[in-house]
Write an enzyme that holds these catalytic residues in place. Structure first.
Site, mmCIF file in Angstrom:
data_model
loop_
_atom_site.group_PDB
_atom_site.id
_atom_site.type_symbol
_atom_site.label_atom_id
_atom_site.label_comp_id
_atom_site.label_asym_id
_atom_site.label_seq_id
_atom_site.Cartn_x
_atom_site.Cartn_y
_atom_site.Cartn_z
ATOM 1 C CG ASP A 212 6.147 3.454 -7.168
ATOM 2 O OD1 ASP A 212 7.084 3.634 -6.144
ATOM 3 O OD2 ASP A 212 6.002 3.817 -8.243
ATOM 4 C CB THR A 213 3.270 -0.629 -2.218
ATOM 5 O OG1 THR A 213 3.298 -1.496 -3.461
ATOM 6 C CG2 THR A 213 2.229 -0.953 -1.436
ATOM 7 C CB VAL A 214 0.603 3.620 0.079
ATOM 8 C CG1 VAL A 214 1.003 4.919 -1.131
ATOM 9 C CG2 VAL A 214 -0.840 3.371 -0.154
ATOM 10 C CG MET B 189 5.229 0.284 1.133
ATOM 11 S SD MET B 189 4.848 2.273 1.219
ATOM 12 C CE MET B 189 5.929 2.673 2.487
#
Length: 528
Positions: A349-351, A431
């Protein structure tokens, strides 16, 4: 033009500023900052801080940040590496003597030092316009007063529930009543709000020195980590020279290693030798070439990438068009590769934040704590959730990405920037952990080879070759799936969405900004 009888969203167009993020509250914050007179850097920092509160599974001040900037619409690209390092005591011998052969995702040893706050402050110091404390206000408010949990956030939260139950403090904050919050429930992080308020008042020193740093080091050592307060005080990001490649008249830019961004550039160099525009965009022909190019690029990544000083090969050699041609010759158009090793790839997970302001400052900004809720260790005094980026290190004396003191690991989060004809064109990002180079290649070829707009390119179905297995989204048409199987690809439906992305394209001739945001996340693009 899209089919308005089918579900979907239109590209957003505006003339004065545009922001696209993975969460609507963060996009709203970014646009508010632009309207109040802040520039694109201010907006990206404020949005990223907000995301640390409202999308806590993906990012936080216990994580890292990378950025690419084009100022005033020019094509000179500035790159900033805000990734943290291992503790000074993290020697290879220590791990070998302890019998540790791999760093577990939920281990304190996976918690590299947090680089995001240092990056925000350095970038604001050099390029920001609005007072830094003002940029922290929305994040403080959402953490203190609460924010409604959105659908994709809860989806990821549910998958991380077991990790959160393994840490009493994390369970208390993120599983109130021992339950994952429902979509629409209000959630608060008061200790995080207090820490953000200290950062707003005292800047970098308030986070990396004094009581907050002492509390973070104490928490990690209590869980077996090797961190001390001097490690936190030593955190410092760097301006670095971007790595770039030309693709059909466009210049595509990435942050250099320890970042994996050049993996996407290798994929583009391979794909450049095929006439993709002659193939249908949803066809098995195009998708097969993408799969094979990705396998070759990732094999190179896994063998060579690390912190640059430890690499045995130069980035420019990996980006050689001649070498890409040799790799391309291994691809057979009607047959899948055989004997493919397990590439050890996974999603996380990433933004990602894309912003362009009225002065055409273009910012590509990415933050992450790696896997959902990082290593699952929460500092009770500060509300900081630590990343688990150090799990990428190898316990192997012969590998360039081996663990070592004060060393940066191979890093997956990769902002992208496209320029053309001497001008900034598009800050963009996709992402999803290891998936990201595949996402970049599909997005860019969608725009460049198939003439898609930014929203269409983000919407398009995706594949991810993790080795000899290929994950494929269920939105692919049946003939494409049949064609890939006929070539010998082993397919499985992706168990969850492949990545998420945002982009803002600059139309210099018409004076228009066009933004898109991935439907696989909760976010949106907004302009004014």
């Amino acid at each position: 033009m899209r089919d308005f009888e089918l579900p979907g969203r239109s590209t957003v167009h505006a003339a004065n500023g545009m922001a696209a993020t993975s969460h609507p509250l963060a996009t709203g914050v970014a646009v508010d900052i632009l309207k109040a007179g802040g520039n694109a850097i201010d907006a990206a920092i404020a949005a990223s801080a907000t995301l640390a509160a409202v999308e806590p599974q993906s990012t936080g001040i216990g994580g890292d940040c990378f950025a690419l900037l084009c100022l005033a619409g020019a094509d000179r690209v500035l790159a900033f590496n805000g990734s943290g390092r291992s503790p000074r005591a993290a020697t290879l011998d220590f791990f070998i003597e302890q019998g540790i052969t791999a760093i577990a995702l939920d281990s304190a040893h996976a918690a590299t030092l947090p680089g995001a706050v240092d990056a925000w402050i350095a970038l604001h110091r050099d390029h920001g316009r609005m007072e830094f404390a003002r940029l922290m206000e929305p994040a403080i408010r959402y953490a203190r007063d609460g924010y409604p949990v959105h659908a994709r956030v809860r989806f990821d939260w549910l998958n991380a529930a077991d990790l959160l139950r393994g840490n009493e403090e994390a369970r208390r904050v993120f599983l109130p009543g021992d339950k994952t919050p429902e979509e629409g429930d209000m959630h608060r992080q008061p200790k995080l709000a207090e820490t953000l308020a200290v950062i707003a008042r005292e800047g970098r020193k308030g986070f990396y020195e004094g009581p907050i740093a002492e509390a973070m080091a104490r928490t990690l050592r209590a869980h077996g980590g090797l961190h001390d307060v001097e490690d936190f005080a030593a955190v410092q990001g760097d301006y670095v020279e971007p790595v770039s490649t030309a693709y059909r008249g466009y210049e595509i830019h990435q942050v250099p290693p320890n970042n994996q961004g050049l993996t996407a550039l290798i994929m583009l160099n391979i794909l450049e030798g095929f006439d993709l525009a002659a193939l249908e965009p949803m066809s098995s022909d195009r998708t097969h070439l993408e799969i094979e190019a990705g396998r070759l690029a990732f094999a190179a990544r896994n063998a060579t990438l690390s912190e640059q000083v430890a690499m045995g090969v130069r980035a420019e050699d990996l980006l050689s068009k001649e070498w890409a041609g040799r790799l391309r010759s291994k691809i057979v158009p009607d047959r899948a590769m055989t004997g493919i090793p397990d590439l050890g790839l996974g999603k996380s997970d990433t933004v990602y934040v894309s912003v362009v302001d009225r002065d055409l400052n273009a910012v590509s900004f990415i933050n992450s704590i790696y896997h959902s809720f990082g290593c699952g260790i929460l500092c009770p005094e500060t509300g900081v959730m630590f990343q688990n980026r150090g799990a990428s290190f190898r316990i192997d004396p012969d590998h360039p990405n081996r663990i070592g003191p004060s060393k940066r690991p191979l890093h997956t989060i990769m902002p992208g920037m496209a320029t053309r004809n001497g001008r900034a064109l598009m800050p963009y990002g996709v992402m999803g952990g290891d998936y990201q180079p595949f996402g970049h290649a599909r997005f860019l070829t969608g725009i460049i080879d198939y003439g898609q707009d930014v929203q269409q390119a983000l919407d398009a179905p995706r594949v991810f070759a993790t080795g000899d297995m290929v994950e494929i989204e269920k939105s692919f048409p049946g003939p494409t799936i049949a064609g890939l199987i006929a070539r010998g690809h082993a397919l499985r439906l992706a168990p969850d969405p492949l990545g998420g992305g945002q982009a803002v394209m600059i139309d210099h001739e018409r004076g228009i900004l066009s933004g898109g945001s991935d439907p696989r996340k909760d976010g949106c693009a907004l302009g004014f």
